[in-house]
Design a protein around this motif. Structure first.
Motif, PDB file in Angstrom:
ATOM      1  N   PRO A  65       0.828  -1.213   0.000  1.00  0.00           N
ATOM      2  CA  PRO A  65       0.000   0.000   0.000  1.00  0.00           C
ATOM      3  C   PRO A  65       0.864   1.265   0.000  1.00  0.00           C
ATOM      4  CG  PRO A  65      -0.735  -1.550   1.675  1.00  0.00           C
ATOM      5  CD  PRO A  65       0.570  -2.055   1.148  1.00  0.00           C
ATOM      6  N   TYR A  66       0.460   2.228  -0.792  1.00  0.00           N
ATOM      7  CA  TYR A  66       1.230   3.463  -0.985  1.00  0.00           C
ATOM      8  C   TYR A  66       1.543   4.177   0.322  1.00  0.00           C
ATOM      9  CZ  TYR A  66       2.355   8.216  -2.371  1.00  0.00           C
ATOM     10  OH  TYR A  66       2.955   9.430  -2.492  1.00  0.00           O
ATOM     11  N   THR A  67       0.560   4.342   1.193  1.00  0.00           N
ATOM     12  CA  THR A  67       0.779   5.107   2.418  1.00  0.00           C
ATOM     13  C   THR A  67       1.838   4.450   3.285  1.00  0.00           C
ATOM     14  OG1 THR A  67      -1.473   5.930   2.354  1.00  0.00           O
ATOM     15  CG2 THR A  67      -0.342   6.071   4.465  1.00  0.00           C
ATOM     16  N   GLY A  68       1.747   3.142   3.485  1.00  0.00           N
ATOM     17  CA  GLY A  68       2.751   2.449   4.284  1.00  0.00           C
ATOM     18  C   GLY A  68       4.126   2.528   3.660  1.00  0.00           C
ATOM     19  N   LEU A  69       4.194   2.339   2.353  1.00  0.00           N
ATOM     20  CA  LEU A  69       5.488   2.386   1.668  1.00  0.00           C
ATOM     21  C   LEU A  69       6.167   3.741   1.830  1.00  0.00           C
ATOM     22  CD1 LEU A  69       4.752   0.522  -1.669  1.00  0.00           C
ATOM     23  CD2 LEU A  69       6.221  -0.235   0.204  1.00  0.00           C
ATOM     24  N   ARG A  70       5.405   4.816   1.664  1.00  0.00           N
ATOM     25  CA  ARG A  70       6.058   6.132   1.718  1.00  0.00           C
ATOM     26  C   ARG A  70       6.573   6.441   3.109  1.00  0.00           C
ATOM     27  NH1 ARG A  70       1.089  10.414   0.927  1.00  0.00           N
ATOM     28  NH2 ARG A  70       0.098   9.885   2.888  1.00  0.00           N
ATOM     29  N   VAL A  71       5.943   5.895   4.164  1.00  0.00           N
ATOM     30  CA  VAL A  71       6.450   6.102   5.527  1.00  0.00           C
ATOM     31  C   VAL A  71       7.840   5.486   5.662  1.00  0.00           C
ATOM     32  CG1 VAL A  71       6.122   5.436   7.946  1.00  0.00           C
ATOM     33  CG2 VAL A  71       4.184   6.307   6.618  1.00  0.00           C
ATOM     34  N   GLY A  72       7.988   4.238   5.244  1.00  0.00           N
ATOM     35  CA  GLY A  72       9.276   3.568   5.359  1.00  0.00           C
ATOM     36  C   GLY A  72      10.338   4.166   4.467  1.00  0.00           C
ATOM     37  N   ILE A  73       9.969   4.479   3.244  1.00  0.00           N
ATOM     38  CA  ILE A  73      10.938   5.050   2.299  1.00  0.00           C
ATOM     39  C   ILE A  73      11.388   6.430   2.764  1.00  0.00           C
ATOM     40  CG2 ILE A  73      11.231   5.907  -0.067  1.00  0.00           C
ATOM     41  CD1 ILE A  73       9.332   3.548  -0.914  1.00  0.00           C
ATOM     42  N   ALA A  74      10.453   7.257   3.238  1.00  0.00           N
ATOM     43  CA  ALA A  74      10.820   8.597   3.727  1.00  0.00           C
ATOM     44  C   ALA A  74      11.735   8.494   4.940  1.00  0.00           C
ATOM     45  CB  ALA A  74       9.565   9.393   4.074  1.00  0.00           C
ATOM     46  N   ALA A  75      11.458   7.575   5.839  1.00  0.00           N
ATOM     47  CA  ALA A  75      12.312   7.399   7.019  1.00  0.00           C
ATOM     48  C   ALA A  75      13.710   6.952   6.600  1.00  0.00           C
ATOM     49  CB  ALA A  75      11.692   6.392   7.984  1.00  0.00           C
ATOM     50  N   ALA A  76      13.788   6.016   5.650  1.00  0.00           N
ATOM     51  CA  ALA A  76      15.091   5.532   5.184  1.00  0.00           C
ATOM     52  C   ALA A  76      15.891   6.654   4.524  1.00  0.00           C
ATOM     53  CB  ALA A  76      14.891   4.377   4.209  1.00  0.00           C
ATOM     54  N   ILE A  77      15.243   7.441   3.681  1.00  0.00           N
ATOM     55  CA  ILE A  77      15.938   8.548   3.011  1.00  0.00           C
ATOM     56  C   ILE A  77      16.421   9.569   4.035  1.00  0.00           C
ATOM     57  CG2 ILE A  77      15.604  10.524   1.466  1.00  0.00           C
ATOM     58  CD1 ILE A  77      13.759   8.660  -0.212  1.00  0.00           C
ATOM     59  N   ALA A  78      15.575   9.904   4.999  1.00  0.00           N
ATOM     60  CA  ALA A  78      15.954  10.886   6.022  1.00  0.00           C
ATOM     61  C   ALA A  78      17.159  10.399   6.826  1.00  0.00           C
ATOM     62  CB  ALA A  78      14.776  11.159   6.948  1.00  0.00           C
ATOM     63  N   LEU A  79      17.155   9.137   7.235  1.00  0.00           N
ATOM     64  CA  LEU A  79      18.290   8.610   8.000  1.00  0.00           C
ATOM     65  C   LEU A  79      19.545   8.554   7.150  1.00  0.00           C
ATOM     66  CD1 LEU A  79      16.485   5.790   9.965  1.00  0.00           C
ATOM     67  CD2 LEU A  79      17.551   7.842  10.933  1.00  0.00           C
ATOM     68  N   GLY A  80      19.407   8.147   5.896  1.00  0.00           N
ATOM     69  CA  GLY A  80      20.568   8.108   5.007  1.00  0.00           C
ATOM     70  C   GLY A  80      21.196   9.479   4.823  1.00  0.00           C
ATOM     71  N   LEU A  81      20.353  10.484   4.655  1.00  0.00           N
ATOM     72  CA  LEU A  81      20.872  11.849   4.512  1.00  0.00           C
ATOM     73  C   LEU A  81      21.513  12.342   5.803  1.00  0.00           C
ATOM     74  CD1 LEU A  81      18.005  13.498   2.435  1.00  0.00           C
ATOM     75  CD2 LEU A  81      20.360  13.080   1.685  1.00  0.00           C
ATOM     76  N   ALA A  82      20.848  12.096   6.928  1.00  0.00           N
ATOM     77  CA  ALA A  82      21.380  12.558   8.219  1.00  0.00           C
ATOM     78  C   ALA A  82      22.691  11.867   8.559  1.00  0.00           C
ATOM     79  CB  ALA A  82      20.358  12.320   9.324  1.00  0.00           C
ATOM     80  N   TRP A  83      22.785  10.594   8.264  1.00  0.00           N
ATOM     81  CA  TRP A  83      23.983   9.829   8.614  1.00  0.00           C
ATOM     82  C   TRP A  83      25.015   9.802   7.494  1.00  0.00           C
ATOM     83  CZ3 TRP A  83      21.242   4.920  10.930  1.00  0.00           C
ATOM     84  CH2 TRP A  83      20.658   5.265  12.153  1.00  0.00           C
ATOM     85  N   GLU A  84      24.651  10.368   6.346  1.00  0.00           N
ATOM     86  CA  GLU A  84      25.538  10.410   5.183  1.00  0.00           C
ATOM     87  C   GLU A  84      25.990   9.010   4.764  1.00  0.00           C
ATOM     88  OE1 GLU A  84      28.597  13.205   6.305  1.00  0.00           O
ATOM     89  OE2 GLU A  84      27.282  14.903   5.860  1.00  0.00           O
ATOM     90  N   VAL A  85      24.989   8.106   4.656  1.00  0.00           N
ATOM     91  CA  VAL A  85      25.237   6.738   4.188  1.00  0.00           C
ATOM     92  C   VAL A  85      24.289   6.463   3.021  1.00  0.00           C
ATOM     93  CG1 VAL A  85      26.043   5.899   6.438  1.00  0.00           C
ATOM     94  CG2 VAL A  85      23.618   5.684   5.835  1.00  0.00           C
ATOM     95  N   PRO A  86      24.642   5.523   2.160  1.00  0.00           N
ATOM     96  CA  PRO A  86      23.760   5.215   1.034  1.00  0.00           C
ATOM     97  C   PRO A  86      22.462   4.550   1.493  1.00  0.00           C
ATOM     98  CG  PRO A  86      25.659   3.735   1.040  1.00  0.00           C
ATOM     99  CD  PRO A  86      25.885   4.741   2.126  1.00  0.00           C
ATOM    100  N   VAL A  87      21.407   4.767   0.705  1.00  0.00           N
ATOM    101  CA  VAL A  87      20.100   4.167   0.951  1.00  0.00           C
ATOM    102  C   VAL A  87      19.777   3.268  -0.237  1.00  0.00           C
ATOM    103  CG1 VAL A  87      17.642   4.597   1.308  1.00  0.00           C
ATOM    104  CG2 VAL A  87      19.335   6.154   2.284  1.00  0.00           C
ATOM    105  N   TYR A  88      19.398   2.023   0.048  1.00  0.00           N
ATOM    106  CA  TYR A  88      19.089   1.061  -0.999  1.00  0.00           C
ATOM    107  C   TYR A  88      17.647   0.602  -0.868  1.00  0.00           C
ATOM    108  CZ  TYR A  88      24.150   0.867  -1.346  1.00  0.00           C
ATOM    109  OH  TYR A  88      25.471   1.200  -1.494  1.00  0.00           O
ATOM    110  N   GLY A  89      16.920   0.619  -1.971  1.00  0.00           N
ATOM    111  CA  GLY A  89      15.570   0.076  -2.009  1.00  0.00           C
ATOM    112  C   GLY A  89      15.614  -1.365  -2.471  1.00  0.00           C
ATOM    113  N   LEU A  90      14.761  -2.185  -1.895  1.00  0.00           N
ATOM    114  CA  LEU A  90      14.726  -3.601  -2.220  1.00  0.00           C
ATOM    115  C   LEU A  90      13.276  -4.049  -2.330  1.00  0.00           C
ATOM    116  CD1 LEU A  90      16.259  -6.395  -2.353  1.00  0.00           C
ATOM    117  CD2 LEU A  90      15.934  -6.501   0.117  1.00  0.00           C
TER     118      LEU A  90
END
Length: 181
Positions: A65-90
């Protein structure tokens, strides 16, 4: 170490993996509370970690479901940017298939089915080497059953057995197996 997130199903999952070893994992089952659950779970899981110890963030990108997916993807992107590490989608179904292959070596193939609601499943098929050969697609449970029986594959996925037991017909094949995961 990899911080892994998945919100592609009713389950919100957060884990830290070091190589093949799961260091810590948390999950929360509620299809409508991904946004409320993920923050406290991340705080709990990441609270004991050093940011320098995390090499990457991985997140499930569906199907789901779109709503659930965007929560996880947004959190992953935010952490990747904050920690300066790559983010991978699977693909979330790819991750489930890999787990099944690791736990049950020797399967000819694996068909992964996850509850898509409305009496349908998200479905994908994998060969003996773990390569995706079909899907992901949305199918009725019956159609997915026909596909899995033809592929001599194993059924896996949360709530799929419940969906099938609730009256959805699945093609029978003596080489097919239903697994709960």
């Amino acid at each position: 170490m990899i911080l892994a997130l998945d919100t592609s199903s009713a389950l919100t999952s957060v884990a830290v993996v070091d190589g093949t070893r799961v260091v810590v994992e948390r999950s929360h089952l509620d299809p409508r509370r991904h946004a409320e659950a993920i923050g406290p779970m991340l705080a709990e899981v990441c609270g004991s970690l050093s940011r320098d110890g995390v090499d990457a963030v991985a997140c499930g990108v569906g199907p789901g479901p779109y709503t659930g997916l965007r929560v996880g993807i947004a959190a992953a992107i935010a952490l990747g940017l904050a920690w300066e590490v790559p983010v991978y989608g699977l693909c979330s179904l790819d991750a489930i298939a890999a787990q099944v292959r690791a736990e049950r070596p020797g399967l000819e193939g694996v068909a992964v089915a996850a509850d898509a609601r409305r009496r349908e499943v998200y479905w994908a098929e994998y060969d003996a080497q773990g390569r995706r050969v079909a899907g992901p697609r949305v199918l009725t449970a019956e159609d997915a059953g026909v596909e899995a029986a033809h592929a001599h594959a194993a059924w896996v996925g949360r709530r799929v057995a419940e969906l099938l037991d609730a009256g959805e017909r699945v093609a029978e094949d003596r080489k097919s197996t239903r697994l709960n995961s």
